[in-house]
Design an enzyme around this catalytic site. Structure first.
Site, mmCIF file in Angstrom:
data_model
loop_
_atom_site.group_PDB
_atom_site.id
_atom_site.type_symbol
_atom_site.label_atom_id
_atom_site.label_comp_id
_atom_site.label_asym_id
_atom_site.label_seq_id
_atom_site.Cartn_x
_atom_site.Cartn_y
_atom_site.Cartn_z
ATOM 1 N N CYS A 423 0.813 -1.218 0.000
ATOM 2 C CA CYS A 423 0.000 0.000 0.000
ATOM 3 C C CYS A 423 0.846 1.267 0.000
ATOM 4 O O CYS A 423 0.441 2.279 -0.582
ATOM 5 C CB CYS A 423 -0.964 -0.008 1.175
ATOM 6 S SG CYS A 423 -0.173 -0.068 2.794
ATOM 7 N N HIS A 561 -2.633 1.206 7.231
ATOM 8 C CA HIS A 561 -2.786 1.290 5.777
ATOM 9 C C HIS A 561 -2.391 2.679 5.306
ATOM 10 O O HIS A 561 -2.833 3.692 5.867
ATOM 11 C CB HIS A 561 -4.240 0.991 5.409
ATOM 12 C CG HIS A 561 -4.488 0.818 3.943
ATOM 13 N ND1 HIS A 561 -3.835 -0.127 3.180
ATOM 14 C CD2 HIS A 561 -5.326 1.466 3.107
ATOM 15 C CE1 HIS A 561 -4.267 -0.053 1.928
ATOM 16 N NE2 HIS A 561 -5.162 0.901 1.856
#
Length: 664
Positions: A423, A561
């Site tokens: 990510c 994230h």
């Protein structure tokens, strides 16, 4: 997220060392120093288990066996049976290690209740009813794999069966996972695994007070007589083919499966998952098939909207399918990806002008703003991470867009990216060119930079200072081992990355990176369960300022994230779009400048002014992010944006006109 990103693990301690890593249940991340504990006295020898006199099983009273329904499973308990008799009855399979509390979490839980315990993990011993065997273990292990792989159904099944969300995986359980064993560490909870792997959906399920129900499946269609008459091998082949079709978006093949009576609620078995993952034709899909997945799970993972609409008409939730420009136009995105790779491979020295594709700054196309508000919301749902935006804009502790005096021109939007483990690199690529780093060009460049640039001395000084501030210390060999793990993670696809990698990535891009991130991780009770010290300013200190672009990238960090934070384009034919990025928190504190040397600690604001173009706007210290006119972008990026905006008009123009619409 992948996971917060996997923390570096301190090496094992020698017997005479006074530095001891944190307990197995409290793995440190890179923002937390190695812990120090006083030297422990050697443990006293464990007393031998004193078994009561054994009785033959046949002589036990009928009321002795009991069913204890704790923890969502049936545990067979015989209060009068001695340990030696249990070993003999089980054919010697229950050794001393199995009687220890550490060998199995259930043993620990039963011991806390002062109950003897017979470990029956799927094996039916002679004389014991089959329904008394222990099958809850499979649910637990499947939930661990689900937390690793960012799926939710196995976690929901485990929790609904009475599973304890704070349970920790043991070393013996890790061995049972076979090929997955290297992916887990003893002492981790489901939340620990999900944080380390950036598994945001799994983490939400784990921390939720009321876990969401399993993904809605379509009604089961009964096999027709024709389908039932087919051989098992033919049916299995058809099932494997439709699984691959659901992943690739082959609507015709899925429709054919349904029309011939195929069971759309069927789930992939472990053998079928192995076959699919080893098949060359499915390997090109860059998708891992998991045991227990249905066609709906596969289509959701690959964002195959047409397949989802066929399998579950009218039940695909709003915003479930994302339509980022690179998703809609993969050919144009592939051209940009090849150009980025060529730049990174050919350029190892020089200035930021040698990397034109990485010096661009992606913004939401101006055409989106021309649509009516309700249609604009639909478009944004397709490309933004709404859940992350809600967390980052939480009015109780806002991270972004709290700067009302700078809005709307400086509003930041978190773009969706589903790259588990990748990510950080996907978000950086989206923030520059508008595409994800699917061919791993940035990851390869990151790994090269960490090996060639002399990042270690500054990194070690910053980490040692952090440890000292918290009353800890570590030896040089410990720092070296931690650094080796960081290098290894950088080179490993799908491996979660952390703060050190953000700093190294700033050197690859030759431009600073600002991370706006949550400061604490909370559970469903809104209690702080950990710190996530990713927020801050990452400057490529090892490069000359003249070689770097002062134009920063903005990324977000939430629940393990990373996401790209982008502004809105001023107008496609106009001049430069300027977004003001505050370098203070909402309560006025300066964002930390990461990896400063000791002598630089007191000069953080001065360093910021040296590296950025700074302005004080309405009392807020900001740095300028300048987004060039669309005509100044590389031709390949212009083509991608043009195709995307044309598609928006084609799909939404009719609705806009009916709603008293849109200006051409």
């Amino acid at each position: 997220p992948g996971s917060m990103p996997e923390p570096p693990k301190p090496p094992a301690q020698p017997a005479n060392s006074q530095i001891q890593a944190t307990q197995p249940h409290d793995k440190p991340n890179s923002s937390q120093p190695l812990s120090h504990t006083p030297q422990q006295q050697p443990h006293a020898p464990r007393p031998q288990h004193q078994a009561p006199p054994a009785q033959p099983l046949a002589q036990l009273p009928q009321e002795t066996p009991k069913l204890v329904p704790e923890l969502g499973k049936l545990v067979h308990v015989c209060e009068s049976v001695g340990a030696e008799e249990l070993r003999n009855h089980a054919g010697g399979s229950l050794g001393a290690e199995e009687l220890r509390r550490e060998s199995h979490p259930v043993i620990s839980e039963i011991s806390d209740r002062n109950l003897p315990y017979i470990a029956a993990e799927g094996t039916v011993y002679e004389g014991f009813p089959r329904e008394y065997t222990y099958d809850f273990q499979a649910l637990w292990l499947e939930a661990c794999v689900a937390a690793f792989d960012n799926s939710t159904n196995p976690i929901v099944a485990f929790l609904e069966a009475g599973g304890d969300r704070s349970r920790r995986i043991t070393s013996s359980e890790i061995k049972d996972l076979g090929s997955f064993s290297r992916s887990f560490t003893a002492g981790e909870t489901l939340a620990d695994i999900a944080l380390r792997r950036d598994s945001s959906q799994a983490l939400t399920t784990i921390l939720s007070e009321n876990p969401p129900p399993p993904k809605r499946q379509c009604s089961t269609s009964q096999r027709t007589a024709e389908a039932a008459s087919k051989g098992d091998s033919e049916l299995d082949i058809a099932w494997l083919e439709v699984c691959a079709a659901a992943a690739s978006g082959n609507v015709e093949r899925v429709q054919s499966f349904i029309e011939t009576g195929g069971d759309v609620s069927r789930k992939i078995s472990s053998e079928e998952a192995l076959l699919l993952n080893n098949d060359r034709s499915t390997g090109a899909l860059e998708l891992t098939f998991r045991t227990g997945e249905s066609l709906v799970d596969i289509a959701l993972k690959r964002q195959q909207e047409k397949v989802l609409n066929m399998l579950c008409p009218n039940v695909v939730p709003k915003g479930a399918v994302k339509r980022l420009p690179s998703h809609e136009f993969p050919q144009e995105a592939s051209v940009i990806s090849r150009r980025v790779r060529a730049c990174l491979e050919d350029t190892h020295t020089g200035t930021y002008t040698d990397l034109p594709f990485l010096q661009t700054t992606f913004t939401l196309p101006f055409e989106i703003q021309n649509f009516p508000e309700h249609i604009k919301d639909l478009i944004l749902d397709e490309i933004l991470d709404s859940e992350a935006r809600g967390t980052l804009e939480d009015e109780r502790d806002p991270v972004i867009n709290w700067w009302s005096s700078l809005l709307p021109q400086s509003r930041l939007h978190p773009l969706h990216n589903g790259g588990m483990g990748d990510c950080l690199l996907h978000s950086a690529s989206l923030a520059t060119t508008g595409i994800e780093d699917r061919d791993l060009a940035l990851r390869e460049a990151l790994a090269r930079a960490m090996k060639t640039l002399n990042l270690y001395p500054r990194w070690r000084e910053a980490r040692a200072r952090e440890a000292s501030m918290n009353g800890f210390r570590a030896d040089e060999w410990q720092w070296r081992d931690e650094w080796k793990e960081l290098l290894s993670a950088a080179a490993m696809p799908k491996e979660s990355l952390e703060q050190t990698h953000v700093w190294a990535l700033a050197h690859v891009l030759r431009r600073p990176i600002i991370i706006y991130g949550v400061q604490s991780i909370k559970n469903y009770r809104d209690e702080v369960i950990g710190l996530a010290q990713h927020q801050g300013i990452y400057i490529p200190f090892l490069l000359d300022k003249a070689q770097c672009n002062p134009n920063p990238l903005a990324l977000g960090y939430v629940r393990g994230h990373y996401l790209s934070l982008v502004g809105e384009e001023k107008e496609p034919t106009g001049g430069v779009t300027t977004v003001f990025l505050p370098v203070t928190s909402h309560d006025g504190h300066l964002l930390p400048v990461q990896f400063l040397r000791d002598v630089e600690e007191q000069h953080a604001e001065e360093i910021i002014r040296q590296w950025f173009s700074c302005r004080v706007v309405n009392g807020i210290l900001c740095v300028e992010q300048r987004c060039g006119a669309r005509s100044e972008l590389p031709e390949e990026c212009q083509t991608l944006i043009k195709r995307y905006t044309e598609d928006l008009k084609k799909r939404f123009m009719g609705e806009a006109i009916l709603a008293d619409g849109i200006q051409s």
